[in-house]
Scaffold this active site. Structure first.
Site: not given
Ligand code: PGA
Length: 248
Positions: A9, A11, A89, A91, A161, A167, A207
């Site tokens: 991803n 982003k 997701h 976000e 997640e 993140g 992460s």
């Molecule tokens: P991250 O993001 O690996 O940076 O924690 C995962 C995601 O949001 O899909």
């Protein structure tokens, strides 16, 4: 055997040339595996010419066409050769106010348009601290996903997640991931049926990186990863890829 899926991803990261270069690096080792890259919209039609990788959209609007300034529809994505989408997701849920109700419409539209989806779920930190994480995640699935008929579940993969791990550098332990993945699979068994529960791929995200991927992927119910930050560097992503597919 369940499909092992590794999804990147990206982003809102990478400029055009950086994205093309990184995709080229991935395609040197990722062919013949289920590696999917969720890239910014703008680059998708250019990236899809690489047949060794699958490219997906991080977002879309649920209507097929019309007066929705600034939005992108599934038929438009399909016309550019895109067959995969992310839905739910955290976000999008948190920053763009996507509700369970909206996500249900997105699920229906994606299924009807023949897309493969990764449906994301996960709890915030307070819910984990109150020990209500399983109930919370299962209700996200019930509210937006469990209504689709069992014949369409081939188009679906899930990503668990935990929001507190995205993140942040904090990762779920392999026990926490395995517990949640097993609970999700059990809820699918009860609500949809054993065949779907046994065949659906459930990815872990949050992460996941080159240091912890192997341990997370060793869990029985973890069938892959949805990788954010660590998918922006080829060296890290390659180690994660090798951890998933056991290539040394
Ligand atoms: P991250 O993001 O690996 O940076 O924690 C995962 C995601 O949001 O899909």
């Amino acid at each position: 055997m369940r499909k092992k899926i590794l999804a990147a991803n990206w982003k809102m990261n990478l400029l055009r040339n950086e994205a093309i270069e990184l995709a080229n690096q991935f395609s040197q080792y990722a062919q013949n595996h289920h590696v999917q890259i969720y890239a910014p919209f703008l680059y998708l039609s250019e990236l899809v010419s690489d047949e060794d990788l699958a490219f997906g959209a991080q977002n879309f609007y649920f209507e097929n066409s019309g007066a929705y300034t600034g939005e992108i529809s599934l038929p438009q994505l399909a016309s550019c050769g895109v067959k995969h989408v992310l839905i739910g997701h955290s976000e999008r849920r948190q920053l763009f106010n996507e509700t369970d109700e909206l996500l249900k419409k997105k699920v229906d539209a994606a299924i009807a348009n023949g897309f493969n989806i990764i449906f994301c779920c996960g709890e915030p930190r307070e819910i984990r601290e109150q020990n209500e994480h399983v109930q919370f995640v299962v209700s996200q699935l019930k509210n937006s996903l469990f209504h689709i008929p069992s014949s369409r579940w081939k188009q679906v993969a899930l990503a668990y997640e935990p929001i507190w791990a995205i993140g942040t550098g904090l990762t779920a332990t392999s026990e926490q991931a395995e517990d949640m993945h097993a609970s999700i699979r059990q809820s699918i068994k009860v609500e949809i049926g054993e065949e779907v529960a046994e065949s659906i791929s459930i990815l872990y995200g949050g992460s996941c990186n080159e240091n912890n991927a192997k341990e997370l992927f060793s869990c029985d119910n973890v069938d892959g990863g949805l990788i954010g930050g660590a998918s922006l560097k080829n060296e890290a992503f390659k180690v994660i890829f090798q951890a998933l597919y056991d290539l040394h």
